[in-house]
Design a protein around this motif. Sequence first.
Motif, PDB file in Angstrom:
ATOM      1  N   ALA A 132     -23.834  14.929 -25.721  1.00  0.00           N
ATOM      2  CA  ALA A 132     -22.976  14.035 -24.993  1.00  0.00           C
ATOM      3  C   ALA A 132     -22.771  15.799 -24.223  1.00  0.00           C
ATOM      4  O   ALA A 132     -22.349  15.657 -22.277  1.00  0.00           O
ATOM      5  N   ARG A 133     -22.098  16.410 -24.307  1.00  0.00           N
ATOM      6  CA  ARG A 133     -21.721  17.782 -23.475  1.00  0.00           C
ATOM      7  C   ARG A 133     -23.079  18.110 -22.999  1.00  0.00           C
ATOM      8  O   ARG A 133     -22.635  19.085 -21.665  1.00  0.00           O
ATOM      9  N   LYS A 134     -24.247  18.299 -23.004  1.00  0.00           N
ATOM     10  CA  LYS A 134     -25.356  18.477 -22.686  1.00  0.00           C
ATOM     11  C   LYS A 134     -25.807  17.932 -21.304  1.00  0.00           C
ATOM     12  O   LYS A 134     -25.434  18.372 -20.257  1.00  0.00           O
ATOM     13  N   ASP A 135     -25.338  16.809 -21.438  1.00  0.00           N
ATOM     14  CA  ASP A 135     -25.478  15.135 -21.081  1.00  0.00           C
ATOM     15  C   ASP A 135     -25.071  15.789 -19.410  1.00  0.00           C
ATOM     16  O   ASP A 135     -25.213  15.545 -18.444  1.00  0.00           O
ATOM     17  N   LYS A 136     -23.652  15.700 -19.731  1.00  0.00           N
ATOM     18  CA  LYS A 136     -22.498  16.176 -19.391  1.00  0.00           C
ATOM     19  C   LYS A 136     -22.816  17.215 -18.043  1.00  0.00           C
ATOM     20  O   LYS A 136     -22.024  17.812 -17.053  1.00  0.00           O
ATOM     21  N   LEU A 137     -22.772  18.325 -18.883  1.00  0.00           N
ATOM     22  CA  LEU A 137     -23.332  19.279 -17.833  1.00  0.00           C
ATOM     23  C   LEU A 137     -24.508  19.723 -17.246  1.00  0.00           C
ATOM     24  O   LEU A 137     -24.377  20.108 -16.099  1.00  0.00           O
ATOM     25  N   HIS A 138     -25.507  18.739 -17.488  1.00  0.00           N
ATOM     26  CA  HIS A 138     -26.596  18.473 -17.205  1.00  0.00           C
ATOM     27  C   HIS A 138     -26.523  17.787 -15.410  1.00  0.00           C
ATOM     28  O   HIS A 138     -26.423  18.280 -14.495  1.00  0.00           O
ATOM     29  N   MET A 143      -8.589  21.841 -14.351  1.00  0.00           N
ATOM     30  CA  MET A 143      -8.710  20.535 -14.044  1.00  0.00           C
ATOM     31  C   MET A 143      -9.372  20.030 -15.585  1.00  0.00           C
ATOM     32  O   MET A 143      -9.130  18.510 -15.387  1.00  0.00           O
ATOM     33  N   HIS A 144     -10.333  20.593 -16.287  1.00  0.00           N
ATOM     34  CA  HIS A 144     -10.926  19.925 -16.982  1.00  0.00           C
ATOM     35  C   HIS A 144     -10.066  20.820 -18.545  1.00  0.00           C
ATOM     36  O   HIS A 144     -10.875  20.951 -19.520  1.00  0.00           O
ATOM     37  N   LYS A 145      -8.964  20.087 -18.678  1.00  0.00           N
ATOM     38  CA  LYS A 145      -8.599  21.284 -19.525  1.00  0.00           C
ATOM     39  C   LYS A 145      -8.937  20.329 -21.054  1.00  0.00           C
ATOM     40  O   LYS A 145      -8.863  21.403 -22.158  1.00  0.00           O
ATOM     41  N   ASP A 146      -9.446  18.684 -20.928  1.00  0.00           N
ATOM     42  CA  ASP A 146     -10.393  17.600 -22.481  1.00  0.00           C
ATOM     43  C   ASP A 146     -11.864  17.718 -22.200  1.00  0.00           C
ATOM     44  O   ASP A 146     -12.231  17.431 -23.487  1.00  0.00           O
ATOM     45  N   PHE A 147     -12.136  18.705 -21.516  1.00  0.00           N
ATOM     46  CA  PHE A 147     -13.702  19.055 -21.581  1.00  0.00           C
ATOM     47  C   PHE A 147     -14.329  18.965 -23.102  1.00  0.00           C
ATOM     48  O   PHE A 147     -14.847  18.196 -23.730  1.00  0.00           O
ATOM     49  N   ASP A 148     -13.285  20.015 -23.826  1.00  0.00           N
ATOM     50  CA  ASP A 148     -13.974  21.011 -25.071  1.00  0.00           C
ATOM     51  C   ASP A 148     -13.847  19.236 -26.093  1.00  0.00           C
ATOM     52  O   ASP A 148     -14.146  19.192 -26.689  1.00  0.00           O
ATOM     53  N   LYS A 149     -11.895  18.667 -25.636  1.00  0.00           N
ATOM     54  CA  LYS A 149     -12.082  17.595 -26.745  1.00  0.00           C
ATOM     55  C   LYS A 149     -12.849  16.547 -26.588  1.00  0.00           C
ATOM     56  O   LYS A 149     -13.448  15.924 -28.098  1.00  0.00           O
ATOM     57  N   LYS A 150     -13.329  15.899 -25.426  1.00  0.00           N
ATOM     58  CA  LYS A 150     -14.554  15.118 -24.870  1.00  0.00           C
ATOM     59  C   LYS A 150     -15.556  15.530 -25.934  1.00  0.00           C
ATOM     60  O   LYS A 150     -16.339  14.397 -25.833  1.00  0.00           O
ATOM     61  N   PHE A 151     -16.316  16.662 -25.129  1.00  0.00           N
ATOM     62  CA  PHE A 151     -17.365  17.677 -25.057  1.00  0.00           C
ATOM     63  C   PHE A 151     -17.798  17.802 -26.119  1.00  0.00           C
ATOM     64  O   PHE A 151     -17.203  19.381 -26.227  1.00  0.00           O
ATOM     65  N   SER A 152     -17.434  17.876 -27.581  1.00  0.00           N
ATOM     66  CA  SER A 152     -17.885  18.558 -28.282  1.00  0.00           C
ATOM     67  C   SER A 152     -18.914  19.623 -27.993  1.00  0.00           C
ATOM     68  O   SER A 152     -19.739  19.669 -27.642  1.00  0.00           O
ATOM     69  N   ILE A 153     -18.731  21.410 -28.651  1.00  0.00           N
ATOM     70  CA  ILE A 153     -19.707  22.599 -27.920  1.00  0.00           C
ATOM     71  C   ILE A 153     -21.147  21.577 -28.920  1.00  0.00           C
ATOM     72  O   ILE A 153     -21.038  21.200 -30.296  1.00  0.00           O
ATOM     73  N   GLY A 154     -22.430  21.758 -28.683  1.00  0.00           N
ATOM     74  CA  GLY A 154     -23.295  21.592 -29.226  1.00  0.00           C
ATOM     75  C   GLY A 154     -24.250  19.819 -29.189  1.00  0.00           C
ATOM     76  O   GLY A 154     -24.815  19.875 -29.732  1.00  0.00           O
ATOM     77  N   SER A 155     -23.183  19.593 -28.268  1.00  0.00           N
ATOM     78  CA  SER A 155     -23.600  17.759 -28.932  1.00  0.00           C
ATOM     79  C   SER A 155     -24.390  18.031 -27.651  1.00  0.00           C
ATOM     80  O   SER A 155     -24.358  18.288 -26.377  1.00  0.00           O
TER      81      SER A 155
END
Length: 78
Positions: free
Chosen positions: A15-21, A1-13
């Motif tokens: 934007a990723r922290k905001d999206k996960l929150h 379902m979220h196969k592009d999540f790592d591409k859109k939100f790189s680890i440690g960024s």
Amino acid sequence: MHKDFDKKFSIGSAARKDKLHTCLSSYKNSKTMSVQSMSWPEKSVDAALRACWTLNKHQTPFSDSEIVKECILEVATA
């Protein structure tokens, strides 16, 4: 379902922290709403199923004090 999540939100960024929150808070809100909308009989069935799940998970009788404690904690958090 979220196969592009790592591409859109790189680890440690940031934007990723905001999206996960955002996703986590959305999940907590939906869980709270579903629990609040349950009636008293539905809540009691949920608590009983949690206790049964705990007993089945350990495959031990209800006479074991540690299992009783774990079941009570499960029912209390239901």
